[in-house]
Motif scaffolding. Sequence first.
Motif, mmCIF file in Angstrom:
data_model
loop_
_atom_site.group_PDB
_atom_site.id
_atom_site.type_symbol
_atom_site.label_atom_id
_atom_site.label_comp_id
_atom_site.label_asym_id
_atom_site.label_seq_id
_atom_site.Cartn_x
_atom_site.Cartn_y
_atom_site.Cartn_z
ATOM 1 N N GLU A 38 -8.744 1.476 -0.985
ATOM 2 C CA GLU A 38 -9.227 0.425 -0.155
ATOM 3 C C GLU A 38 -10.422 0.599 0.316
ATOM 4 O O GLU A 38 -10.680 -0.305 0.962
ATOM 5 C CB GLU A 38 -8.248 -0.134 -0.249
ATOM 6 C CG GLU A 38 -8.577 -1.517 1.011
ATOM 7 C CD GLU A 38 -8.371 -2.875 -1.141
ATOM 8 O OE1 GLU A 38 -7.463 -4.006 -0.262
ATOM 9 O OE2 GLU A 38 -8.432 -2.162 -2.017
ATOM 10 N N CYS A 39 -9.613 1.748 2.017
ATOM 11 C CA CYS A 39 -10.696 2.117 2.391
ATOM 12 C C CYS A 39 -11.788 2.835 2.056
ATOM 13 O O CYS A 39 -13.359 2.409 3.190
ATOM 14 C CB CYS A 39 -10.053 3.094 3.617
ATOM 15 S SG CYS A 39 -8.766 2.191 4.549
ATOM 16 N N ARG B 148 -14.009 1.540 -0.902
ATOM 17 C CA ARG B 148 -14.619 0.485 -1.524
ATOM 18 C C ARG B 148 -14.764 -0.263 -0.205
ATOM 19 O O ARG B 148 -16.178 -0.880 0.141
ATOM 20 C CB ARG B 148 -13.298 -0.770 -2.133
ATOM 21 C CG ARG B 148 -14.156 -1.132 -2.551
ATOM 22 C CD ARG B 148 -13.403 -2.063 -3.469
ATOM 23 N NE ARG B 148 -12.037 -2.662 -2.905
ATOM 24 C CZ ARG B 148 -12.103 -3.534 -2.130
ATOM 25 N NH1 ARG B 148 -13.221 -5.049 -2.547
ATOM 26 N NH2 ARG B 148 -11.009 -4.389 -1.600
ATOM 27 N N TYR C 6 0.793 -1.278 0.265
ATOM 28 C CA TYR C 6 0.096 0.024 0.376
ATOM 29 C C TYR C 6 0.576 1.074 0.108
ATOM 30 O O TYR C 6 2.087 1.429 0.527
ATOM 31 C CB TYR C 6 -0.591 0.255 1.339
ATOM 32 C CG TYR C 6 -2.185 -0.649 1.249
ATOM 33 C CD1 TYR C 6 -3.051 -0.452 0.371
ATOM 34 C CD2 TYR C 6 -2.478 -2.153 1.953
ATOM 35 C CE1 TYR C 6 -3.814 -2.042 0.184
ATOM 36 C CE2 TYR C 6 -3.021 -3.032 2.349
ATOM 37 C CZ TYR C 6 -4.118 -2.349 1.211
ATOM 38 O OH TYR C 6 -5.401 -3.381 1.452
ATOM 39 N N GLU D 169 -3.644 3.963 -2.481
ATOM 40 C CA GLU D 169 -3.982 2.887 -2.791
ATOM 41 C C GLU D 169 -4.760 2.239 -1.711
ATOM 42 O O GLU D 169 -6.121 1.935 -1.584
ATOM 43 C CB GLU D 169 -3.004 1.893 -2.833
ATOM 44 C CG GLU D 169 -3.045 0.455 -2.838
ATOM 45 C CD GLU D 169 -3.807 -0.397 -4.107
ATOM 46 O OE1 GLU D 169 -4.322 -1.165 -4.303
ATOM 47 O OE2 GLU D 169 -4.702 1.024 -5.147
ATOM 48 N N ASP E 151 -10.528 -9.846 -2.713
ATOM 49 C CA ASP E 151 -10.172 -8.767 -1.308
ATOM 50 C C ASP E 151 -8.979 -7.627 -1.617
ATOM 51 O O ASP E 151 -9.013 -7.080 -0.990
ATOM 52 C CB ASP E 151 -9.363 -9.579 -0.392
ATOM 53 C CG ASP E 151 -10.227 -10.939 0.601
ATOM 54 O OD1 ASP E 151 -11.091 -9.904 0.471
ATOM 55 O OD2 ASP E 151 -9.919 -11.677 1.361
ATOM 56 N N GLU E 152 -8.172 -7.764 -2.907
ATOM 57 C CA GLU E 152 -7.610 -7.509 -3.339
ATOM 58 C C GLU E 152 -8.165 -6.435 -4.092
ATOM 59 O O GLU E 152 -7.349 -4.943 -4.887
ATOM 60 C CB GLU E 152 -6.174 -7.731 -4.041
ATOM 61 C CG GLU E 152 -6.376 -8.651 -5.226
ATOM 62 C CD GLU E 152 -4.689 -9.543 -5.529
ATOM 63 O OE1 GLU E 152 -4.804 -8.885 -6.371
ATOM 64 O OE2 GLU E 152 -5.257 -10.426 -5.386
ATOM 65 N N ASN E 153 -9.002 -6.365 -4.504
ATOM 66 C CA ASN E 153 -9.874 -5.887 -6.032
ATOM 67 C C ASN E 153 -10.307 -5.328 -5.725
ATOM 68 O O ASN E 153 -11.835 -5.570 -4.575
ATOM 69 C CB ASN E 153 -9.303 -5.482 -7.340
ATOM 70 C CG ASN E 153 -9.918 -7.744 -8.138
ATOM 71 O OD1 ASN E 153 -11.261 -7.809 -7.160
ATOM 72 N ND2 ASN E 153 -9.478 -8.735 -7.946
ATOM 73 N N SER E 154 -12.150 -5.093 -6.544
ATOM 74 C CA SER E 154 -13.225 -4.219 -6.393
ATOM 75 C C SER E 154 -14.054 -5.925 -6.081
ATOM 76 O O SER E 154 -15.431 -5.324 -6.982
ATOM 77 C CB SER E 154 -13.320 -3.364 -7.492
ATOM 78 O OG SER E 154 -13.555 -3.796 -8.605
ATOM 79 N N ARG F 93 -1.849 -7.416 3.488
ATOM 80 C CA ARG F 93 -1.305 -7.587 2.583
ATOM 81 C C ARG F 93 0.173 -7.194 2.755
ATOM 82 O O ARG F 93 0.880 -7.791 1.316
ATOM 83 C CB ARG F 93 -1.565 -6.019 1.745
ATOM 84 C CG ARG F 93 -0.760 -4.896 0.162
ATOM 85 C CD ARG F 93 -0.741 -5.940 -0.254
ATOM 86 N NE ARG F 93 -2.618 -5.145 -1.287
ATOM 87 C CZ ARG F 93 -2.693 -4.390 -2.361
ATOM 88 N NH1 ARG F 93 -2.051 -3.643 -2.454
ATOM 89 N NH2 ARG F 93 -4.592 -4.172 -2.043
#
Length: 675
Positions: free
Chosen positions: A314-315, A317, A306, A310, A487-490, A430
């Motif tokens: 993430e937060c 989302r 991160y 980034e 978990d790493e994307n949308s 991460r």
Amino acid sequence: MSKRLFISEKPSVANEFAKALKINGRKNDGYIEAEDTIITWCVGHLVTMSYPEAYDTKLKKWSIETLPFLPKEFLYEVIPNVSKQFNIVKGLLNRKDVTAIYVCTDSGREGEYIYRLVDQLAQVDKNKEKRRVWIDSQTEEEILRGIKEAKPLSAYDNLAGSAYLRAQEDYLMGINFSRILTLKYGQTVTNYLNTGKWSAISVGRVMTCVLGMVVRREREIRAFVKTPFYRVLASIDASGKEFEGEWRAVEGSKYFNSHLLYKENGFKEKKSAEILIDEISVNQPIQAVIEQIEKKKEKKNPPLLYNLAELQNECSRIFKISPDDTLKRVQELYEKKLVTYPRTDARVLSTAVAKEIHKNIGGLKNYQYGQEYANEILSNGSYKNISSTRYVNDKQITDHYAIIPTGQGLSALNSLNSTSVKIYEIIVRRFLSIFYPPAEYQKISLISKIEKESFFSNFKVLINQGYLKVVTNSFDKRNKDAVSENDENSGGEESEDMKFDTSLIDIIKNLKKGMSLPVNNLAIKEGETSPPKRYNSGSLILAMENAGQLIEDDELRAQIKGSGIGTSATRAEILNKLVKITYLNLNKKTQIITPTQLGEVIFDVVNASIRSLLNPELTASWEKGLTYVADGEISMKEYSEKLEGFVSRMTNGVKNLNNQNQLLKIFNEAALFYK
């Protein structure tokens, strides 16, 4: 007796330095003093740039004749409500027994600027020894390292130069452009919106560009016309298990390059799809012949670490919180010694940090959601070769490396609210994931022929979790197997690929070229094109980082790093300001961002007068120029001349415009959407 003076940016940081240095000195008003050491602090900015009226009282009144305003030398003044602390710091800096000054403000451009302004107005003796403490976390070990390795303050003169220029740039563009546009168009805007109260038009190098990105996106959505299209799908039977094949008009098809197509996998009209089905259903029962089968394994690496942008995305989302809220929370984690410095653009580690990374991992053996993985990483030694991976790259680091857990301060988690605790968890996961192997998938691609038409089927199934076992958050309520990829994307396309029945996959694996399979059904599936998505607060921050482009691919983003709009330290603040002055709306529940009518009106004013302010590439080039100054590649004088030339040209250009009536017609077009 001579003394060392340490000056930090905040009282809380000063306390951490006092603890690290084992100072139990006398606590005075605004500083701590021991036998040979004094520790004091700023409270953020103590000094600011003076308004034009400080140069000449006549400039208090806004007038076209006094523009452009380009002072030969800039004036600065103490901020009134912190003048007491400024005077305390000034007195300490100039004490005769203080022979060495350690600058411990935040390790970045803004922190450098905060101290330099204080030094300038306090008129500190140039012969005093001044050293810069540059740290990546507030752990005792890192603070002591920073003090031991502190370089002469002069080593950061270029960075300070870029800080002064950034402030001067925002000042000159803000004052000149806001004044000229207000004088030229303010009354027109006030009359049109019928606000009854005359108000200034607020513009800035970065904020106006961001406003432009949001308004353009909104207008793209409005202009979008949905287009229906029709796909043809075959349900193919393999030993009692069905799978789907999608028709495509590839070479050899009767419809290859046909004007009837919307795209190669769909028709513009439903009737065309019906005709195709009739044509390939002539021979009963319908059979699909396997023409091609391709099996391969695909690996997916853990994502890069991160940086602030980034993490803010993430937060936004996951938790539906604003970038500003994310920054405050991760800043708190930093001040509690839990994570490294948050205002960073880098997504990798430095070689030096990589050599000591086992310490960070070791500390996580005491963390509930890191214990299992930290033990595994340390026992198998996977951390030892991290320097040879893409997660370590000194060339991709300017001021600080990526945000990672320190492995320390875990007891502080008990004092944090639940969202901050969860943010810490995603940073830990991460970080630990980069020490694990890639996730592995089995991919199978099939091409089946029905008559002379080709149908395509794709299968993808996870065969080795690799790093995915680390990244599923404890608070994620979805099925772990279904979401681990996402978990790493949308949470996009891959989840469907992972739901295939394993018994079907086993059957598919055993299919051979030339085999004939029964087709149970041919169906038409209607779809429609989708409009562009509105920005949410996180995706807007990412787009700012990438010069107006929403780039989610790690490699591509790394390539254009350093070409962003604003900086990691300022982006959330800029978005906040646009919402505060009601140019943008931020839905707190969804974090979706839309323009207000006032915002659209201001966009149209700027578009008709200083259009280049709306250009993301140009705005990013100014930021790049500041980086060149910080790196010593161009001089402050070169940059200043370019800046003054731009401000002068744009301001004088607006003076000669007479386009208020044309603007009213443009305002009316947007007004239709605010009835």
